[in-house]
Design an enzyme around this catalytic site. Structure first.
Site, short mmCIF file in Angstrom:
data_model
loop_
_atom_site.label_atom_id
_atom_site.label_comp_id
_atom_site.label_asym_id
_atom_site.label_seq_id
_atom_site.Cartn_x
_atom_site.Cartn_y
_atom_site.Cartn_z
NE ARG A 15 -3.80 -2.08 2.49
CZ ARG A 15 -5.03 -1.97 2.97
NH1 ARG A 15 -5.46 -0.81 3.43
NH2 ARG A 15 -5.84 -3.01 3.00
CG ASP A 42 -6.22 -6.81 2.87
OD1 ASP A 42 -5.10 -7.15 3.25
OD2 ASP A 42 -6.80 -5.78 3.27
CG HIS A 45 -7.86 -8.22 7.46
ND1 HIS A 45 -8.04 -6.95 7.97
CD2 HIS A 45 -8.25 -8.16 6.17
CE1 HIS A 45 -8.51 -6.16 7.02
NE2 HIS A 45 -8.66 -6.88 5.92
CE1 TYR A 89 -15.83 -6.63 8.31
CE2 TYR A 89 -14.56 -5.52 10.00
CZ TYR A 89 -15.13 -5.52 8.75
OH TYR A 89 -15.02 -4.42 7.96
CE1 TYR A 90 -11.30 -7.15 8.42
CE2 TYR A 90 -11.01 -7.10 10.80
CZ TYR A 90 -11.16 -6.44 9.60
OH TYR A 90 -11.16 -5.07 9.57
NE ARG A 162 -14.89 3.57 4.42
CZ ARG A 162 -14.15 2.49 4.68
NH1 ARG A 162 -14.22 1.92 5.87
NH2 ARG A 162 -13.36 1.98 3.76
CE1 TYR A 164 -11.68 1.33 8.53
CE2 TYR A 164 -10.76 2.87 6.92
CZ TYR A 164 -11.33 1.65 7.23
OH TYR A 164 -11.56 0.74 6.23
CG ASP A 193 -15.51 2.02 9.71
OD1 ASP A 193 -15.80 1.35 10.73
OD2 ASP A 193 -15.26 1.50 8.61
CD GLU A 219 -19.23 2.55 7.26
OE1 GLU A 219 -19.23 1.35 6.88
OE2 GLU A 219 -18.61 3.44 6.70
CG HIS A 244 -18.70 -4.37 7.71
ND1 HIS A 244 -18.52 -3.44 8.71
CD2 HIS A 244 -17.92 -3.97 6.68
CE1 HIS A 244 -17.67 -2.52 8.30
NE2 HIS A 244 -17.30 -2.81 7.07
CB THR A 294 -13.83 -2.15 0.36
OG1 THR A 294 -12.64 -2.53 -0.32
CG2 THR A 294 -13.51 -1.03 1.33
CB THR A 295 -11.00 -6.31 2.76
OG1 THR A 295 -9.86 -6.47 3.60
CG2 THR A 295 -10.71 -7.01 1.44
NE ARG A 383 -5.45 -3.44 6.60
CZ ARG A 383 -5.00 -4.71 6.53
NH1 ARG A 383 -4.44 -5.27 7.58
NH2 ARG A 383 -5.12 -5.39 5.42
#
Length: 389
Positions: A15, A42, A45, A89-90, A162, A164, A193, A219, A244, A294-295, A383
Site C-alpha cells: 500500500r 487481503d 488481517h 468479521y475477518y 470515510r 476510521y 467508522d 459504521e 457489515h 471493502t477490505t 494497516r
C-alpha cells in the site's frame, strides 16, 4: 463443460502507507479452454494466523475438478461445508469462498460472452459513487498528513471521505475541524467508522462529541455481534447506522433486533457474489438499504464489486471499493477506472469481470506464501508499515 484445474498465486502488494497486503489470485480452468479469474483479497488481517496455500489448492481441486462451472449454488454449498461461517468479521474461510465464487462467475459469463453484471441480473447503473478512506489517527501529527490526503484526492475528483475513528479522539476532532474549515460543503464525510473498537455506550459518547460535524452515517459502533448494543446505539443517535454482513445468522439477528439502517455488504466478508446477492435481497425484504463495503481489493476483486453494485436495486449510499487507488501496483492489464469520485462498471463489451491478468506485474509482486513474519497486531489493525514512536 467441466472444470479441469484450479491455480492459486499469492501476491504481496504494498500500500502507499508501506503495509504489504497478501492476496491470492484464483484461476479456474474449463476443459473447453476458458479460464475464470477471482481474487481472495487481503488476507493480512487479524486474527494473526496464515493459511497454507498448497493445502488450500488440494482441497479446492477435490471440490471443483469435474464439476460444471454453472452449478454455482451446488459448488457454494460444498465450499461452505469445507470453509464454514464462524460469525467473525475477518473469517478467512469467507475470503477463500469469495475468490472461488468470483472466478466461477467470470468463467460462466465468459462462456456466455456477456459481462458478470448481465449474468447476475442486469445493470441498473453504470457507475457507483465511492468514498476515499482516511485511516485511523494514532498521533496528532497524523492529522496534517491526512488533510494532505484529502487535498490530493479532492484534486483527483474524490469529494466524499470515510474516517476510521475512535483511537485518538482529539486527533479525529482536529481532522474533522480541518476538513470543515478548509473545504466547507465541497467535501463530505460519509461516515465515522468505529470498526468495532468501542462498545456501544462509548460510541454514543463519541458520536455526540462530534455532532456538530456533518457526518452522513455511523459504521460498526459496537463490538462484533452485539446486536442489542447496536440497537441501543441506533435508538440513541440521529444518524443512520451501518454494519457489515459476515454471516447469514448475523444478518438475521440484526434484522430481528432492528439494529441497523444500512447493510454494508461486501463479497469478501460474506463469501462471494452469490452470498452477497442473497444478503442484499434479505436487506431489501427487510426494508433496509445497502452500500458496498471493502477490505481494499485489487482490480479483480474491485471489478467483481462493481458488477454486484450495478445490479442492486437497494444500493443507495456511497460505497467503499477504492482499493486499487491505495496500492503501489496492480495485477491486471486494464485496472478499474475511477472518474469524478465514481467507480465505473466495466462495459458490456468486456466479457466476464472485464479485467485481464498481467503476468509481468504478477511476477513482480509474487510471494511464496500468505505468512507475514513479525508484523504486529497493531500494524494489522491500522494497516501501517510500522508503529510511530
Amino acid at each position: 463443460m467441466k472444470i479441469s484445474d484450479i491455480r492459486l498465486t499469492v501476491v504481496g502488494m504494498p500500500r502507499h502507507t508501506g503495509f504489504v497486503s497478501k492476496h491470492v489470485i484464483v484461476e479456474i480452468e474449463m476443459d473447453e479452454g476458458l479460464t475464470g479469474i477471482g481474487e481472495m483479497s487481503d488476507f493480512s488481517h487479524l486474527p494473526h494466523y496464515s493459511l497454507d496455500t498448497r493445502d488450500m489448492k488440494a482441497v479446492l481441486k477435490s471440490i471443483l475438478v469435474g464439476q460444471n462451472p454453472f452449478d454455482i449454488t451446488l459448488i457454494n454449498q460444498e465450499l461452505l461445508s469445507h470453509f464454514p461461517e464462524t460469525m467473525f468479521y475477518y473469517e478467512k474461510g469467507n475470503f477463500i469462498r469469495n475468490g472461488v465464487d468470483a472466478a466461477l462467475h467470470d468463467l460462466c459469463a465468459k462462456a456466455l460472452q456477456i459481462s458478470v453484471a448481465d449474468f447476475i441480473g442486469g445493470r441498473m447503473k453504470e457507475k457507483i459513487k465511492v468514498c476515499y478512506p482516511i485511516f485511523r489517527h494514532r498521533f496528532m501529527e497524523e492529522v496534517e498528513e491526512n488533510l494532505k490526503v484529502v487535498r490530493e484526492r479532492f484534486r483527483q475528483g474524490f469529494d466524499v471521505f470515510r474516517l476510521y475513528a475512535g483511537k485518538n479522539l482529539d486527533a479525529d476532532e482536529a481532522f474533522l475541524d480541518g476538513v470543515r474549515t478548509e473545504f466547507g460543503s465541497k467535501v463530505t464525510i460519509k461516515s465515522l467508522d468505529f470498526s468495532h473498537l468501542l462498545d456501544w455506550k462509548s460510541a454514543v459518547q463519541v458520536t455526540q462529541r462530534f455532532s456538530s460535524y456533518d457526518v452522513q452515517l455511523i459504521e460498526s459502533p459496537a463490538v462484533q455481534n452485539d446486536f442489542e448494543g447496536l440497537r441501543h446505539f441506533r435508538m440513541k443517535v440521529d444518524h443512520p447506522v451501518s454494519e457489515h454482513v459476515w454471516s447469514y445468522r448475523q444478518q438475521y439477528e440484526m434484522i430481528k433486533h432492528d439494529s441497523v439502517d444500512i447493510f454494508n455488504i461486501s463479497p469478501i466478508f460474506i463469501g462471494g457474489l452469490t452470498n452477497a446477492r442473497k444478503a442484499a435481497a434479505a436487506a431489501e425484504v427487510a426494508g433496509k438499504s445497502c452500500l458496498i463495503g471493502t477490505t481494499q481489493e485489487l482490480s479483480v476483486g474491485t471489478a467483481a464489486m462493481a458488477h454486484l453494485g450495478s445490479s442492486l436495486a437497494n444500493l443507495n449510499h456511497t460505497s467503499d471499493p477504492i482499493g486499487p487507488e491505495l496500492y503501489a501496483g496492480d495485477i491486471v492489464k486494464n485496472p478499474v477506472i475511477y472518474e469524478n469520485g465514481y467507480l465505473l462498471v466495466p462495459g458490456r463489451e468486456r466479457h466476464g469481470l472485464g479485467v485481464e491478468l498481467d503476468w509481468e506485474q504478477i511476477e513482480k509482486y509474487k510471494a511464496d506464501d500468505l505468512s507475514w513474519g513479525n508484523v504486529s497486531a497493531h500494524q494489522l489493525q491500522d494497516r501501517t508499515s510500522q508503529a510511530r514512536k
